[in-house]
Scaffold this active site. Structure first.
Site, short mmCIF file in Angstrom:
data_model
loop_
_atom_site.label_atom_id
_atom_site.label_comp_id
_atom_site.label_asym_id
_atom_site.label_seq_id
_atom_site.Cartn_x
_atom_site.Cartn_y
_atom_site.Cartn_z
CE LYS A 119 6.97 -1.06 9.56
NZ LYS A 119 5.62 -0.50 8.95
CE LYS A 178 -3.08 2.41 2.72
NZ LYS A 178 -3.63 2.53 4.11
CG HIS A 192 -3.65 -35.20 18.53
ND1 HIS A 192 -3.63 -36.49 18.91
CD2 HIS A 192 -4.64 -34.67 16.89
CE1 HIS A 192 -4.83 -37.28 18.58
NE2 HIS A 192 -5.50 -36.70 17.25
N GLY A 216 -3.82 -1.66 5.49
CA GLY A 216 -3.40 -3.03 5.19
C GLY A 216 -4.73 -4.94 5.28
NE ARG A 217 -5.00 -3.73 11.28
CZ ARG A 217 -4.84 -2.83 11.55
NH1 ARG A 217 -4.08 -1.90 10.86
NH2 ARG A 217 -4.98 -1.46 12.29
CD GLU A 240 10.42 -5.97 6.63
OE1 GLU A 240 10.04 -4.79 5.75
OE2 GLU A 240 10.19 -6.12 7.56
CD GLU A 248 -0.42 -4.16 11.74
OE1 GLU A 248 -0.79 -4.28 11.04
OE2 GLU A 248 0.41 -4.39 11.40
#
Ligand code: F6P
Length: 538
Positions: free
Chosen positions: A503, A200, A376, A259-260, A206, A345
């Site tokens: 960051k 965005k 399990h 973004g999410r 990254e 977030e």
């Protein structure tokens, strides 16, 4: 308002929660034969069963009073009218527009943005299908993005694998760790691959670094022009252009899409390429129907609102720290991770909308895994540990791949777990079970180890089938639940300043890496850097 605890409705809810905590779930079912009927909702092949929770009509009434006190109805209107509810970033929040949930106030925005972008996405999809993209037939799509630009498309592509229309492989490069990219690229022919750089901001280190490395890799391995194989999804068109992406290959998103909350937008392009345009529209339609449900159903029939209520009761009054998400479907293995970002977030905040430090708990820790695998691994702790963990179970009546009675066993486990959590195992039941071991020296410890306190709550969401429509509904339910909780806690669910400091410091440390100037750094970080630099060169 930042001190919720001063509200009478909050105090009432606390009192009611305390009272109801003294009545066991088993007792509630014994006393009320209609409990399931009263505390479940069925709409179009969807069952929302919240009866195995510490909730009753009386408690819910106090919750509704709280919703009135925090003016939830007005806040829902403000959201859907496109008011600037993301205060710290001074912008509206309108991911619902991406699924066509516009009203008279937002229709123009929809027409000028989402509608146009969908047309561009459709035409790209058609070209892709007709083999008009790239030199050779494209077999691989590599999504480069992180956070919401990764988790959403990854979760949905995996969830809807069964609806895959095209013979394509989708890969995700998110991590700055070179191992991620290396493992993806080693299998690929560049000319059979397209890359979608999804960011965005087009400022995430990254993503940009990984994008550059992929361009380098492409240029090393192919004589074709990389710009025919690289696409971008971003709100920063200029930055994407200066990065080398052709304007025609850029798909827009807008600052009002978090973004999410973004896979409904062009961030979902890999999803569309995988499941086809019509299936993508069906995914949007599922969410749109929940947008409608959320805006129009009364609170006591409103699934996201009830889910939010359950979460508040456990988080704020039962003092639970975590919430488990347990999908009983292999295809939903990324769902817990996806909801982790969506919820944590959004509601992992401690500054209220009126700029005060909150005096109550906000967002829970979200975690989980698919069933039956989780049974399990960590279910031991849920059943017999010292922590109290509310669980959401998600399942589907029919499997996308029926094989003898495997799916029936899966669903039996789902229901078996929710009832085991609630029912527990009494001393009497345990005694019968180990009756033949009475003479053994370890009888006492064995007997006590077999006890289950029970009374552990769960919510179950069942659909007829995992398909695009139902997945859209499921995710929108959680999105709106998160919104309601944010409204109650009076926090901004739509910014994410908490990720910034890390960051900044990573950038500073990276400079030290290069300059070896260790001043102004704590001794632990210096020690770690020293170790890394020494061992890297040895
Ligand atoms: O660092 C957090 C975050 O901003 C997320 O909210 C977002 O989903 C992710 O980074 C990626 O951001 P972008 O799409 O701008 O690269």
């Amino acid at each position: 308002m930042s001190d919720l605890s001063k509200l009478q409705s909050w105090k009432n809810l606390e009192i009611k929660s305390r009272q109801i905590s003294k009545i066991s779930l088993n007792q509630m079912f014994k006393e009320d034969k209609d409990r399931f009927k009263k505390y479940s909702i069925t709409i179009k092949d969807l069952l929302f069963d919240y009866s195995k929770n510490h909730i009753d009509k009386n408690l819910f009434q106090s919750f509704v009073q709280l919703l009135n006190d925090v003016d939830l109805n007005r806040k829902i209107k403000a959201l859907f009218n496109g008011e600037k509810i993301n205060s710290s970033e001074d912008r509206p929040v309108m991911h619902f527009l991406l699924r066509g949930s516009y009203n008279s106030k937002t229709k123009n925005i929809y027409n000028n943005t989402v509608k146009k972008c969908l047309i561009k996405m459709k035409s790209f999809y058609e070209d892709f299908k007709d083999g008009k993209i790239g030199v050779k037939k494209i077999k691989n799509i590599i999504n480069i993005g992180i956070g919401g630009s990764d988790l959403g498309p990854k979760m949905v592509c995996n969830a809807l694998e069964h609806y895959s229309k095209n013979q394509i492989n989708i890969f995700f490069i998110s991590n700055i760790d070179p191992n991620n990219m290396t493992e993806v690229l080693k299998k690929l022919d560049p000319e059979e691959s397209i890359f979608i750089i999804s960011s965005k901001s087009f400022g995430t280190i990254e993503t940009l670094k990984n994008g550059l490395e992929c361009i380098k890799w492409f240029n090393n391995k192919s004589k074709s022009n990389f710009s025919e194989h690289f696409f971008a999804v971003t709100s920063n068109i200029e930055k994407a252009k200066s990065f080398g992406i052709k304007e025609k290959n850029i798909f827009p998103i807008w600052d009002w899409v978090g973004g999410r909350y973004s896979f409904w937008s062009a961030v979902g392009l890999p999803i569309m390429l995988k499941i086809g345009y019509n299936n993508f529209l069906t995914l949007l339609k599922g969410a749109k129907d929940i947008d409608y449900h959320f805006q129009n159903e009364p609170f006591d029939k409103n699934i996201p609102v009830i889910l939010a209520c359950i979460g508040i009761i456990y988080n704020n009054f039962f003092k639970c720290e975590t919430q488990a998400i347990l999908p009983y479907d292999e295809y939903l293995k990324y769902l817990p991770m996806y909801l982790q970002q969506a919820d944590m977030e959004s509601n992992g905040k401690s500054i209220s909308n009126d700029s005060k430090k909150v005096k109550y708990q906000t967002g829970p820790i979200i975690w989980g895994d698919i069933g039956t695998n989780g049974q399990h691994a960590f279910f031991q702790l849920i059943h017999q540990g010292t922590k109290y963990i509310p669980c959401d179970f998600i399942g589907f009546s029919k499997s996308n791949n029926e094989k003898s009675d495997l799916h029936e066993i899966l669903l039996s486990n789902l229901i078996g777990q929710t009832s085991a959590l609630m029912k527990g195992k009494t001393l009497k039941e345990a005694q019968i079970e180990v009756n033949d071991k009475k003479k053994k020296s370890n009888y006492k410890i064995l007997l006590n180890s077999k006890l289950f306190e029970g009374n552990k709550p769960s919510t179950t969401i069942l659909f007829n089938k995992l398909n695009p429509y139902n997945l859209g509904r499921l995710i929108a339910i959680y999105e709106h639940k998160i919104f309601v909780q944010g409204c109650i806690w009076n926090i901004n669910s739509f910014d994410q300043w908490g990720v910034e400091l890390g960051k900044e410091l990573a950038n500073k440390i990276h400079k030290i890496f290069k300059s070896k100037d260790f001043e102004n750094i704590d001794s632990s970080s210096k020690g770690q850097l020293d170790f890394i630099l020494k061992t890297r060169s040895s």
